[in-house]
Motif scaffolding. Structure first.
Motif, PDB file in Angstrom:
ATOM      1  N   TYR A   8       0.831  -1.201   0.000  1.00 45.52           N
ATOM      2  CA  TYR A   8       0.000   0.000   0.000  1.00 45.52           C
ATOM      3  C   TYR A   8       0.865   1.251   0.000  1.00 45.52           C
ATOM      4  O   TYR A   8       2.089   1.196   0.185  1.00 45.52           O
ATOM      5  N   VAL A   9       0.206   2.370  -0.236  1.00 47.79           N
ATOM      6  CA  VAL A   9       0.859   3.669  -0.237  1.00 47.79           C
ATOM      7  C   VAL A   9       0.984   4.128   1.214  1.00 47.79           C
ATOM      8  O   VAL A   9      -0.014   4.404   1.872  1.00 47.79           O
ATOM      9  N   LEU A  10       2.204   4.185   1.704  1.00 47.42           N
ATOM     10  CA  LEU A  10       2.421   4.644   3.068  1.00 47.42           C
ATOM     11  C   LEU A  10       2.286   6.155   3.153  1.00 47.42           C
ATOM     12  O   LEU A  10       1.755   6.693   4.133  1.00 47.42           O
ATOM     13  N   SER A  11       2.756   6.851   2.094  1.00 47.90           N
ATOM     14  CA  SER A  11       2.746   8.311   2.125  1.00 47.90           C
ATOM     15  C   SER A  11       2.704   8.857   0.709  1.00 47.90           C
ATOM     16  O   SER A  11       3.334   8.311  -0.197  1.00 47.90           O
ATOM     17  N   VAL A  12       1.952   9.932   0.524  1.00 41.17           N
ATOM     18  CA  VAL A  12       1.973  10.715  -0.714  1.00 41.17           C
ATOM     19  C   VAL A  12       2.685  12.022  -0.379  1.00 41.17           C
ATOM     20  O   VAL A  12       2.343  12.696   0.601  1.00 41.17           O
ATOM     21  N   ASN A  13       3.669  12.382  -1.198  1.00 40.17           N
ATOM     22  CA  ASN A  13       4.539  13.500  -0.870  1.00 40.17           C
ATOM     23  C   ASN A  13       4.577  14.513  -2.010  1.00 40.17           C
ATOM     24  O   ASN A  13       4.713  14.144  -3.178  1.00 40.17           O
ATOM     25  N   ARG A  42      -2.220  12.837 -12.932  1.00 38.43           N
ATOM     26  CA  ARG A  42      -2.575  12.776 -14.353  1.00 38.43           C
ATOM     27  C   ARG A  42      -1.295  12.837 -15.178  1.00 38.43           C
ATOM     28  O   ARG A  42      -0.244  13.248 -14.703  1.00 38.43           O
ATOM     29  N   ALA A  43      -1.398  12.426 -16.439  1.00 40.67           N
ATOM     30  CA  ALA A  43      -0.241  12.485 -17.324  1.00 40.67           C
ATOM     31  C   ALA A  43       0.132  13.943 -17.563  1.00 40.67           C
ATOM     32  O   ALA A  43      -0.714  14.743 -17.954  1.00 40.67           O
ATOM     33  N   PRO A  44       1.407  14.304 -17.320  1.00 35.85           N
ATOM     34  CA  PRO A  44       1.793  15.711 -17.445  1.00 35.85           C
ATOM     35  C   PRO A  44       2.146  16.157 -18.847  1.00 35.85           C
ATOM     36  O   PRO A  44       2.382  17.342 -19.084  1.00 35.85           O
ATOM     37  N   GLY A  45       2.208  15.219 -19.807  1.00 31.10           N
ATOM     38  CA  GLY A  45       2.611  15.595 -21.158  1.00 31.10           C
ATOM     39  C   GLY A  45       4.114  15.529 -21.333  1.00 31.10           C
ATOM     40  O   GLY A  45       4.821  14.960 -20.512  1.00 31.10           O
ATOM     41  N   PRO A  46       4.634  16.117 -22.398  1.00 30.21           N
ATOM     42  CA  PRO A  46       6.067  16.010 -22.687  1.00 30.21           C
ATOM     43  C   PRO A  46       6.926  16.707 -21.642  1.00 30.21           C
ATOM     44  O   PRO A  46       6.468  17.622 -20.944  1.00 30.21           O
ATOM     45  N   LYS A  47       8.167  16.253 -21.546  1.00 30.23           N
ATOM     46  CA  LYS A  47       9.102  16.853 -20.591  1.00 30.23           C
ATOM     47  C   LYS A  47       9.294  18.328 -20.889  1.00 30.23           C
ATOM     48  O   LYS A  47       9.345  19.163 -19.982  1.00 30.23           O
ATOM     49  N   VAL A  55       1.857  14.688 -10.485  1.00 26.21           N
ATOM     50  CA  VAL A  55       1.100  14.896  -9.245  1.00 26.21           C
ATOM     51  C   VAL A  55       0.697  16.368  -9.165  1.00 26.21           C
ATOM     52  O   VAL A  55       1.544  17.257  -9.126  1.00 26.21           O
ATOM     53  N   VAL A  56      -0.591  16.621  -9.156  1.00 21.10           N
ATOM     54  CA  VAL A  56      -1.087  17.992  -9.131  1.00 21.10           C
ATOM     55  C   VAL A  56      -0.587  18.692  -7.859  1.00 21.10           C
ATOM     56  O   VAL A  56      -0.732  18.172  -6.749  1.00 21.10           O
ATOM     57  N   GLY A  57       0.012  19.872  -8.043  1.00 19.26           N
ATOM     58  CA  GLY A  57       0.536  20.627  -6.921  1.00 19.26           C
ATOM     59  C   GLY A  57       1.994  20.382  -6.625  1.00 19.26           C
ATOM     60  O   GLY A  57       2.590  21.076  -5.793  1.00 19.26           O
ATOM     61  N   ASN A 100       7.377  10.941  -4.688  1.00 17.41           N
ATOM     62  CA  ASN A 100       5.961  11.297  -4.548  1.00 17.41           C
ATOM     63  C   ASN A 100       5.180  10.215  -3.826  1.00 17.41           C
ATOM     64  O   ASN A 100       4.201  10.501  -3.148  1.00 17.41           O
ATOM     65  N   LEU A 101       5.607   8.976  -4.005  1.00 21.83           N
ATOM     66  CA  LEU A 101       4.895   7.821  -3.468  1.00 21.83           C
ATOM     67  C   LEU A 101       5.881   6.995  -2.651  1.00 21.83           C
ATOM     68  O   LEU A 101       6.848   6.475  -3.195  1.00 21.83           O
ATOM     69  N   THR A 102       5.647   6.926  -1.350  1.00 18.57           N
ATOM     70  CA  THR A 102       6.441   6.037  -0.501  1.00 18.57           C
ATOM     71  C   THR A 102       5.604   4.789  -0.270  1.00 18.57           C
ATOM     72  O   THR A 102       4.511   4.864   0.296  1.00 18.57           O
ATOM     73  N   SER A 103       6.109   3.658  -0.743  1.00 22.59           N
ATOM     74  CA  SER A 103       5.345   2.417  -0.669  1.00 22.59           C
ATOM     75  C   SER A 103       5.834   1.563   0.493  1.00 22.59           C
ATOM     76  O   SER A 103       6.920   1.771   1.036  1.00 22.59           O
ATOM     77  N   THR A 104       5.023   0.586   0.853  1.00 27.19           N
ATOM     78  CA  THR A 104       5.460  -0.443   1.776  1.00 27.19           C
ATOM     79  C   THR A 104       4.897  -1.776   1.305  1.00 27.19           C
ATOM     80  O   THR A 104       3.794  -1.851   0.763  1.00 27.19           O
TER      81      THR A 104
END
Length: 234
Positions: A8-13, A42-47, A55-57, A100-104
């Motif tokens: 699961y997702v332990l933390s969203v950062n 959401r997909a952010p598009g090209p680099k 990740v919004v924000g 952005n995503l710390t998993s466990t």
């Protein structure tokens, strides 16, 4: 966590802009802090010319090397952060590596390129490429010889592209929806693009490999073939 607990997702950062003295960009978003609320992904598009982070924000300072569809979300395992804590004798909160995503409960280094994860009920992410350390990362952690240490250890975490947009929050279950039938893991890919370039041709079986890295692997394969002894001359 019990052995039968699902990943699961332990933390969203999420990180906002801060001055970056470690690179020739004005700002960096590497200082990511856990958030309690759900965030949209959401997909952010090209680099170049896209939205940066998936990740919004979340802020991406160096748009030349970071962000874009192939680096929309960065995931790192809490278990690997704990390992670094023991090695370095310091504490790393979730988000310390700029993830952005710390998993466990999830083997991020062992994930295969093209592997798909469902986060919660809607969001689907696809493993695309490992994280390569940069001067901002080294300066942020302030560990002597950090880039060499990180590369040698080869626990890079994974960048993910967005297949199906949706919200992500701490506590969301992570379900592996698809695992490609090849052995090209995040760890193998990292080794190939850093200290073991002879491994690059092995990456070509991964259909989901980003185009830039595929081209690099093809060039290496061509080089190896051109450099091979002429069998007819033996």
């Amino acid at each position: 966590m019990s052995s039968d607990q699902a990943p699961y997702v332990l933390s969203v950062n999420v990180g906002g802009p801060k001055p970056n003295p470690h690179k020739d960009t004005d700002s960096t978003g590497i200082d990511k802090l856990p958030v309690s609320e759900a965030v949209e992904v959401r997909a952010p598009g090209p680099k170049h010319g896209g939205l940066g982070s998936g990740v919004v924000g979340d802020f991406i300072g160096d748009r030349r090397h970071h962000g874009g569809d192939d680096q929309a979300v960065y995931a790192y395992a809490r278990e690997d952060l704990d390992w670094w804590e023991r090695q370095l004798g310091r504490t790393f909160r979730s988000g310390s590596f700029g993830e952005n995503l710390t998993s466990t409960g999830l083997d991020v280094t062992g994930a295969r390129i093209g592997e798909r994860w469902r986060i919660g009920s809607t969001l689907v992410l696809e493993v695309s490429v490992p994280r390569i350390p940069c001067s901002t990362f080294a300066g942020w952690l302030s560990e002597r010889g950090w880039i060499k240490t990180f590369v040698r250890t080869a626990i890079p975490g994974a960048y993910l592209r967005v297949v199906t947009p949706g919200p992500m929050r701490a506590g969301d279950e992570v379900t592996v929806l698809e695992r490609p039938d090849h052995d090209v893991t995040v760890g193998l890919t990292f080794r190939a693009v850093t200290l073991e370039p002879e491994l690059l041709p092995r990456l070509l079986v991964a259909v989901a490999l980003p185009a830039e890295l595929r081209e690099r692997a093809v060039r290496r394969q061509t080089f190896d073939l051109d450099d091979a002894p002429d069998a007819a001359a033996t």
